[in-house]
Design a protein around this motif. Structure first.
Motif, mmCIF file in Angstrom:
data_model
loop_
_atom_site.group_PDB
_atom_site.id
_atom_site.type_symbol
_atom_site.label_atom_id
_atom_site.label_comp_id
_atom_site.label_asym_id
_atom_site.label_seq_id
_atom_site.Cartn_x
_atom_site.Cartn_y
_atom_site.Cartn_z
ATOM 1 N N LEU A 80 9.174 13.344 17.495
ATOM 2 C CA LEU A 80 7.903 12.909 17.437
ATOM 3 C C LEU A 80 7.819 11.795 16.295
ATOM 4 N N LEU A 81 8.474 11.895 15.297
ATOM 5 C CA LEU A 81 8.542 10.856 14.332
ATOM 6 C C LEU A 81 9.220 9.542 14.785
ATOM 7 N N GLN A 82 10.155 9.490 15.639
ATOM 8 C CA GLN A 82 10.919 8.352 16.272
ATOM 9 C C GLN A 82 9.875 7.887 17.100
ATOM 10 N N ARG A 83 8.937 8.789 17.841
ATOM 11 C CA ARG A 83 8.002 7.982 18.578
ATOM 12 C C ARG A 83 6.927 7.233 17.677
ATOM 13 N N LEU A 84 6.632 8.169 16.620
ATOM 14 C CA LEU A 84 5.444 7.383 15.846
ATOM 15 C C LEU A 84 6.066 6.185 14.946
ATOM 16 N N TYR A 85 7.380 6.005 14.988
ATOM 17 C CA TYR A 85 7.961 5.076 14.271
ATOM 18 C C TYR A 85 7.815 3.676 15.196
ATOM 19 N N THR A 86 7.629 3.843 16.266
ATOM 20 C CA THR A 86 7.338 2.725 17.052
ATOM 21 C C THR A 86 6.030 2.167 17.430
ATOM 22 N N THR A 87 5.102 2.866 16.628
ATOM 23 C CA THR A 87 3.874 2.431 16.652
ATOM 24 C C THR A 87 3.353 1.772 15.218
ATOM 25 N N PRO A 88 2.223 1.066 15.413
ATOM 26 C CA PRO A 88 1.809 0.559 14.156
ATOM 27 C C PRO A 88 1.680 1.505 12.808
ATOM 28 N N LEU A 89 1.826 2.541 12.567
ATOM 29 C CA LEU A 89 1.720 3.319 11.271
ATOM 30 C C LEU A 89 3.019 2.627 10.444
ATOM 31 N N THR A 90 2.453 2.500 9.337
ATOM 32 C CA THR A 90 3.215 2.111 8.197
ATOM 33 C C THR A 90 3.984 3.214 7.403
ATOM 34 N N ALA A 91 4.858 2.927 6.518
ATOM 35 C CA ALA A 91 5.669 3.983 5.902
ATOM 36 C C ALA A 91 4.736 4.521 4.905
ATOM 37 N N ALA A 92 3.555 3.778 4.521
ATOM 38 C CA ALA A 92 2.925 4.313 3.453
ATOM 39 C C ALA A 92 1.806 5.331 4.397
ATOM 40 N N ASP A 93 1.557 4.963 5.420
ATOM 41 C CA ASP A 93 0.714 5.858 6.428
ATOM 42 C C ASP A 93 1.490 7.182 6.470
ATOM 43 N N PHE A 94 2.584 7.213 6.888
ATOM 44 C CA PHE A 94 3.429 8.509 6.991
ATOM 45 C C PHE A 94 3.430 9.476 5.692
ATOM 46 N N ILE A 95 3.749 8.686 4.461
ATOM 47 C CA ILE A 95 3.891 9.398 3.309
ATOM 48 C C ILE A 95 2.432 10.014 2.820
ATOM 49 N N LEU A 96 1.439 9.209 3.012
ATOM 50 C CA LEU A 96 0.222 9.646 2.566
ATOM 51 C C LEU A 96 -0.181 10.705 3.637
ATOM 52 N N GLY A 97 -0.092 10.489 4.702
ATOM 53 C CA GLY A 97 -0.448 11.352 6.014
ATOM 54 C C GLY A 97 0.232 12.770 5.858
ATOM 55 N N TYR A 98 1.307 12.837 5.326
ATOM 56 C CA TYR A 98 1.994 14.067 5.166
ATOM 57 C C TYR A 98 1.705 14.827 3.695
ATOM 58 N N THR A 99 1.245 13.929 2.712
ATOM 59 C CA THR A 99 0.928 14.512 1.269
ATOM 60 C C THR A 99 -0.418 14.926 1.127
ATOM 61 N N LEU A 100 -1.676 14.028 1.504
ATOM 62 C CA LEU A 100 -3.039 14.282 1.159
ATOM 63 C C LEU A 100 -3.394 15.416 2.059
ATOM 64 N N PRO A 101 -3.306 15.713 3.112
ATOM 65 C CA PRO A 101 -3.766 16.790 3.928
ATOM 66 C C PRO A 101 -3.463 18.205 3.229
ATOM 67 N N ILE A 102 -2.374 18.344 2.649
ATOM 68 C CA ILE A 102 -2.035 19.864 1.840
ATOM 69 C C ILE A 102 -2.596 19.778 0.543
ATOM 70 N N LEU A 103 -3.332 18.823 0.015
ATOM 71 C CA LEU A 103 -3.865 18.832 -1.358
ATOM 72 C C LEU A 103 -5.179 19.663 -1.098
ATOM 73 N N PRO A 104 -6.016 19.535 -0.243
ATOM 74 C CA PRO A 104 -7.108 20.552 0.102
ATOM 75 C C PRO A 104 -6.827 21.966 0.407
ATOM 76 N N LEU A 105 -5.850 22.072 1.035
ATOM 77 C CA LEU A 105 -5.268 23.469 1.371
ATOM 78 C C LEU A 105 -4.747 23.973 0.110
ATOM 79 N N ALA A 106 -4.225 23.237 -0.601
ATOM 80 C CA ALA A 106 -3.776 23.982 -2.108
ATOM 81 C C ALA A 106 -4.938 24.110 -3.022
ATOM 82 N N VAL A 107 -5.906 23.333 -3.174
ATOM 83 C CA VAL A 107 -7.000 23.766 -3.696
ATOM 84 C C VAL A 107 -7.807 25.079 -3.232
ATOM 85 N N MET A 108 -7.997 24.910 -1.844
ATOM 86 C CA MET A 108 -8.445 26.427 -1.192
ATOM 87 C C MET A 108 -7.870 27.434 -1.695
#
Lengths: 243, 242
Positions: A80-108
């Protein structure tokens, strides 16, 4: 916007796994209630609710590492990542996209533990807000560990390294289950060279309203979080290039 | 106009050259197949053309854009359906399509229109609400291709699209690929000789990273002096035909 779309997908993937919900939210609660029940019968200062709850909230974060590492490793193995690497998503989008959603879960997870602790006798006070805020840098450390492991390990290896090794390490050297002074010596020195016990001590100090005592531990946690996050980003970028 | 122009493309690793001084062109709207035994360099070639791997030599131009110097522009022209079914398993079919629309920054109107179009084209209505991870291999491939098509690519790369599918699912996918012929440029890698012969306008046969022969299925059979395409492939790969 693109990053948010990717983040939303990651949240859905994590929350739709029943094991995630059990281990992320249920298991820390079970531990809290079980140890409190033991404490009610055989009083141990370490398991007093105001001592135990901050430890449990930190220990619960090791499951957040497991979730984020598993998600990334699975995405890599399924291409899936290989597919997404061929889209306009940037490296920063990937790193933030994996990091940020866990923060609210951790707080919850942290909030749920404190709500349960209130039912179990923890006193209501404004001090309760401090450890909930303080859990953010600790979460960042654990999420960065997930990003790091997910970038270099396969989904099967993640289960062993994060599921077994990290949860055990996080338990043994954090001073949650036993007082590190009881072992002392090199064990204690090693434990205090790692971030886990500092995270627990910081949360305990914050719950006690002792912000000054929490500060040195916060420096340790932030230092480790910054180092781990930097290593995780570099390793993530390396596997991205290796595609 | 050439959709793809490859010039002396090379990818060398420490101990192996996966793609070796490869040059070829693919015309716009053509269905072009890459054939070769395992390790021939087909998947590496596709990864280079999709900007997933940097070549160590040469360059390739997709609709005139260099993969080395204009990878962002190239990425906006292409889509890929990788060898493994690259779908988000915990998301429904609809959510998978929405994810790809979202990462391409489509407006809500465009997203709705594209999703309706692709759902109709690939007959996904029956499974639209189902989790991707619960679908059969054939349906996952369909979804994978829908996810690739949703960004309106000029060039679509299909890496072993029918691998591991049963006869019916493969036949359905062939029908779908035929329906796309002429509308967009398709580069297909496959191990199945009959698939390459039935679907392709032209076929390139690769071995150890090098291009052995490129032409229509008829031309390849004539060159190998046989009426059987599989036999022709074997003769060419074994070096019996020069």
């Amino acid at each position: 916007m693109r990053m948010l779309t990717f983040s939303r997908r990651n949240v859905k993937e994590i929350l739709r796994d029943p094991l995630t919900v059990f281990f992320g939210l249920g298991f820390p609660l079970v531990l809290l209630l079980l140890l409190s029940a033991i404490q009610a019968n055989i009083p141990v200062p370490l398991f007093e609710i105001e001592h135990l709850t901050p430890g449990i909230t930190v220990f619960g974060l090791s499951f957040m590492t497991l979730f984020s590492a598993t998600l990334i490793a699975r995405d890599r193995s399924s291409s899936l990542l290989q597919r997404l690497y061929t889209t306009p998503l940037t490296a920063a989008d990937f790193i933030l996209g994996y990091t940020l959603p866990i923060l609210p879960l951790a707080v919850m997870q942290c909030v749920i533990c404190y709500l349960a602790a209130l039912l179990w006798g923890l006193e209501i006070s404004v001090n309760l807000l401090y450890p909930v805020i303080g859990i953010l840098p600790v979460s960042l450390l654990y999420i960065a560990l997930g990003l790091l492991c997910g970038s270099v390990l396969t989904d099967k290896q993640v289960g062993g390294v994060c599921g077994a090794l990290l949860t055990n390490l996080s338990a043994w050297v954090s001073g949650i289950w036993f007082d590190l002074n009881l072992v002392g010596g090199a064990f204690k020195k090693i434990a205090y060279a790692l971030p886990f016990v500092h995270a627990v001590d910081m949360e305990r100090s914050l719950l006690a309203g002792n912000l000054e005592a929490a500060l040195p531990h916060l420096v340790w946690v932030l230092g480790y979080a910054a180092l781990t996050l930097t290593a995780a980003i570099l390793l993530f970028l390396r596997q991205m290039k290796r595609q | 106009m050439d959709a793809i122009r490859i010039e002396n493309l090379t990818k060398a690793y420490k101990d192996v050259t996966a793609v070796d001084q490869l040059s070829l062109t693919v015309k716009k709207g053509e269905l072009f197949s890459l054939l070769g035994v395992n390790g021939a360099g087909k998947t590496t070639l596709i990864k280079i053309l999709c900007c997933l791997t940097q070549p160590t030599g040469g360059d390739a131009y997709l609709c005139g854009k260099s993969i080395c110097k204009e990878s962002a522009s190239v990425k906006s022209l292409i889509a890929v359906s990788p060898q493994e079914t690259a779908v988000a398993r915990g998301l429904s079919v609809k959510e998978n399509l929405e994810l790809i629309c979202g990462v391409h920054g489509f407006s809500k109107e465009k997203q709705k229109a594209k999703m309706q179009e692709l759902t109709r084209l690939l007959s996904l209505d029956a499974v639209i609400g189902k989790k991707a991870g619960k679908l059969s291999g054939g349906w996952q491939r369909r979804l994978s291709i829908a996810m690739a098509l949703i960004s309106e690519p000029e060039i679509l790369f299909l890496d072993e699209p029918t691998l591991g599918l049963d006869v019916i699912a493969r036949s359905d996918l062939w029908e779908l690929i035929r329906a796309l012929k002429g509308k967009i440029t398709i580069v297909l890698t496959t191990h199945y000789m009959e698939e390459a012969e039935a679907l392709s306008d032209r076929i390139a046969i690769m071995k150890e990273g090098r291009l052995l022969l490129c032409g229509t299925a008829e031309e390849i059979k004539q060159k190998a002096e046989t009426s059987n395409f599989e036999q022709a492939f074997v003769r060419i790969v074994k070096g019996e035909i020069r």
